[in-house]
Design a protein around this motif. Structure first.
Motif, PDB file in Angstrom:
ATOM      1  N   CYS A  90     -11.836 -21.322  -4.087  1.00  0.00           N
ATOM      2  CA  CYS A  90     -11.175 -21.128  -2.801  1.00  0.00           C
ATOM      3  C   CYS A  90      -9.740 -21.600  -2.920  1.00  0.00           C
ATOM      4  CB  CYS A  90     -11.899 -21.881  -1.682  1.00  0.00           C
ATOM      5  SG  CYS A  90     -11.963 -23.677  -1.924  1.00  0.00           S
ATOM      6  N   VAL A  93      -3.602 -19.798   1.545  1.00  0.00           N
ATOM      7  CA  VAL A  93      -2.519 -18.832   1.352  1.00  0.00           C
ATOM      8  C   VAL A  93      -1.464 -19.035   2.430  1.00  0.00           C
ATOM      9  CG1 VAL A  93      -1.880 -16.394   1.300  1.00  0.00           C
ATOM     10  CG2 VAL A  93      -4.016 -17.136   0.253  1.00  0.00           C
ATOM     11  N   HIS A  96       1.906 -15.305   4.289  1.00  0.00           N
ATOM     12  CA  HIS A  96       1.034 -14.140   4.085  1.00  0.00           C
ATOM     13  C   HIS A  96       1.378 -12.945   4.970  1.00  0.00           C
ATOM     14  CE1 HIS A  96      -0.639 -15.922   7.677  1.00  0.00           C
ATOM     15  NE2 HIS A  96      -0.913 -17.025   7.002  1.00  0.00           N
ATOM     16  N   ASN A 181      -4.943  -8.576   7.459  1.00  0.00           N
ATOM     17  CA  ASN A 181      -5.716  -9.343   6.482  1.00  0.00           C
ATOM     18  C   ASN A 181      -6.071  -8.500   5.267  1.00  0.00           C
ATOM     19  OD1 ASN A 181      -7.080 -12.277   7.177  1.00  0.00           O
ATOM     20  ND2 ASN A 181      -6.304 -11.222   9.010  1.00  0.00           N
ATOM     21  N   VAL A 184      -3.213  -8.449   2.868  1.00  0.00           N
ATOM     22  CA  VAL A 184      -3.138  -9.681   2.087  1.00  0.00           C
ATOM     23  C   VAL A 184      -4.130  -9.631   0.930  1.00  0.00           C
ATOM     24  CG1 VAL A 184      -3.531 -12.180   2.134  1.00  0.00           C
ATOM     25  CG2 VAL A 184      -2.355 -11.066   4.043  1.00  0.00           C
ATOM     26  N   VAL A 185      -5.347  -9.214   1.214  1.00  0.00           N
ATOM     27  CA  VAL A 185      -6.383  -9.179   0.188  1.00  0.00           C
ATOM     28  C   VAL A 185      -6.053  -8.149  -0.896  1.00  0.00           C
ATOM     29  CG1 VAL A 185      -8.817  -8.576  -0.221  1.00  0.00           C
ATOM     30  CG2 VAL A 185      -8.193 -10.099   1.656  1.00  0.00           C
ATOM     31  N   THR A 243     -13.273 -13.650   1.076  1.00  0.00           N
ATOM     32  CA  THR A 243     -13.352 -13.877   2.520  1.00  0.00           C
ATOM     33  C   THR A 243     -12.079 -14.588   2.956  1.00  0.00           C
ATOM     34  OG1 THR A 243     -15.762 -14.115   2.471  1.00  0.00           O
ATOM     35  CG2 THR A 243     -14.615 -15.004   4.386  1.00  0.00           C
ATOM     36  N   THR A 244     -11.434 -14.071   4.007  1.00  0.00           N
ATOM     37  CA  THR A 244     -10.287 -14.762   4.597  1.00  0.00           C
ATOM     38  C   THR A 244     -10.729 -15.397   5.909  1.00  0.00           C
ATOM     39  OG1 THR A 244      -9.554 -12.687   5.631  1.00  0.00           O
ATOM     40  CG2 THR A 244      -8.563 -13.281   3.524  1.00  0.00           C
ATOM     41  N   LEU A 271      -4.019 -19.006   5.813  1.00  0.00           N
ATOM     42  CA  LEU A 271      -5.282 -18.321   5.575  1.00  0.00           C
ATOM     43  C   LEU A 271      -6.073 -19.093   4.524  1.00  0.00           C
ATOM     44  CD1 LEU A 271      -4.394 -14.499   5.363  1.00  0.00           C
ATOM     45  CD2 LEU A 271      -5.551 -15.688   7.233  1.00  0.00           C
ATOM     46  N   VAL A 273      -8.963 -18.787   1.876  1.00  0.00           N
ATOM     47  CA  VAL A 273      -9.572 -17.675   1.139  1.00  0.00           C
ATOM     48  C   VAL A 273     -10.685 -18.201   0.240  1.00  0.00           C
ATOM     49  CG1 VAL A 273      -9.184 -15.760  -0.461  1.00  0.00           C
ATOM     50  CG2 VAL A 273      -7.394 -16.419   1.175  1.00  0.00           C
TER      51      VAL A 273
END
Length: 355
Positions: A90, A93, A96, A181, A184-185, A243-244, A271, A273
């Motif tokens: 984990c 972030v 973002h 989101n 971002v991912v 997962t955020t 965030l 993560v």
């Protein structure tokens, strides 16, 4: 982490399920004077969390350097991601691009949903993991040995967007929040691919991420008069790639690190993560899905909002061939479609098969 339920207890819960529509309704009811026995959760006395350790803190990733940094800065962040995913599972972030105002609006909209009358929320109750919209409270007799001290709302937001039609404005905010989101991912997955020594687009292609499932979920944990006797969500692992997560400023999330529980405090406009099961599979175990749980308190209601970002439903995630060695690092995971994985997860038997 879940233990076997005695057969007589299971039968009783199936024949005479507790008549509770939501934890929120329970604590706000006029006759709520003591904790119902079916919420009592036995905690492992050896699972006490450690305090915040300044010498061993959750890594922080500045994602802006991946987008606009120099080659040297990008390389440094990719190295940081490698260490974060392998050592912690984990990371936090920053920079973002998901505005703080949008996050606050999303939290406020979920609060408005949970504040709706119980009869209005019942319209959105679902029974199957693939229902596009599901709300309810937490109890699955095949997994949990006690009712969970939480209410939830879950919506599939990609590749098709689904949302309840109330409260007003919820759909518009949820759509924008989910899109930001996902952006971002997308950046993170490219960098994580490179951190594994793979091509930048490897994870995107292997997971068919263009059609990947995105699930927006809010967990609502009312303050509990006896928090030490209940559990918000017991120890578990997330499905998908990443997962955020954000919350309303009230702490309660814990993760395992070096075989101990560690308190997680997510600052505003950051965030959190988590590495999830399918990134662990793809990396052939180099990056571990993070075990985590949610505790409650007796002072304030906690709300967390999570977005699970996964492969497409018909995709089978396999360990990347470049990370497999028949002798020292053979393929370590079963191969099933993401949809079958989700359905099996609901039985409570998946982690044994997964491992």
């Amino acid at each position: 982490m879940a233990s076997r339920i005695p057969l007589d207890t299971l039968k009783a819960s199936l024949v005479h399920p507790p008549k509770v529509t939501s934890v929120k309704a329970l604590v706000e009811s006029t006759d709520f004077s003591s904790l119902p026995s079916f919420y009592t959760f036995t905690h492992n006395l050896h699972d006490e969390p450690i305090s915040d350790d300044p010498d061993d803190s959750i890594p922080i990733i500045d994602i802006s350097l991946l987008v606009s940094g120099t080659p040297e800065e990008q390389s440094q962040v990719i190295h940081q991601l490698n260490k974060a995913c392998s050592d912690w599972g984990c990371f936090m972030v920053i920079n973002h691009g998901v505005s703080e105002s949008l996050t606050k609006a999303m939290i406020a909209s979920f609060q408005e949903f949970f504040d709706l009358p119980e009869e209005e929320k019942k319209v959105f109750q679902g029974n199957h993991v693939m229902d596009p919209i599901r709300c309810g409270t937490g109890f699955n007799p095949s997994i949990n040995k006690a009712n969970l001290w939480r209410d939830y709302l879950k919506c599939i937001t990609y590749p098709e967007f689904h949302s309840p039609n109330k409260p007003a404005g919820f759909s518009e905010i949820a759509l924008e929040f989910s899109k930001r989101n996902r952006e971002v991912v997308t950046v993170l997955l490219k960098a994580i691919s490179k951190s594994l020594g793979l091509e930048e687009s490897y994870i995107n292609k292997a997971a068919n991420f263009e059609l990947g499932l995105q699930l927006l979920a809010a967990n609502y944990y009312p303050a509990c008069p006896e928090p030490e006797k209940v559990i918000g969500i017991p120890a578990h692992y997330d499905h998908g790639l990443l997962t955020t997560l954000v919350n309303n400023g009230v702490s309660g999330l814990q993760v395992t690190h070096k075989e101990k529980w560690f308190n997680v405090h997510v600052p505003a406009n950051v965030l959190f993560v988590q590495v999830a099961d399918h990134l662990e599979i793809l990396s052939n175990g180099k990056y571990k899905s993070i075990e985590h749980r949610a505790l409650v308190n007796d002072k304030a209601t906690r709300m967390s909002i999570a977005l699970a970002h996964g492969p497409s439903l018909d995709t089978i995630i396999r360990s990347a061939p470049e990370l497999v060695d028949s002798e020292s690092h053979p393929p370590a995971y079963v191969q099933i479609t993401y949809k079958a994985f989700l359905e099996l997860q609901q039985t409570g038997k998946l982690r044994d098969k997964f491992e």
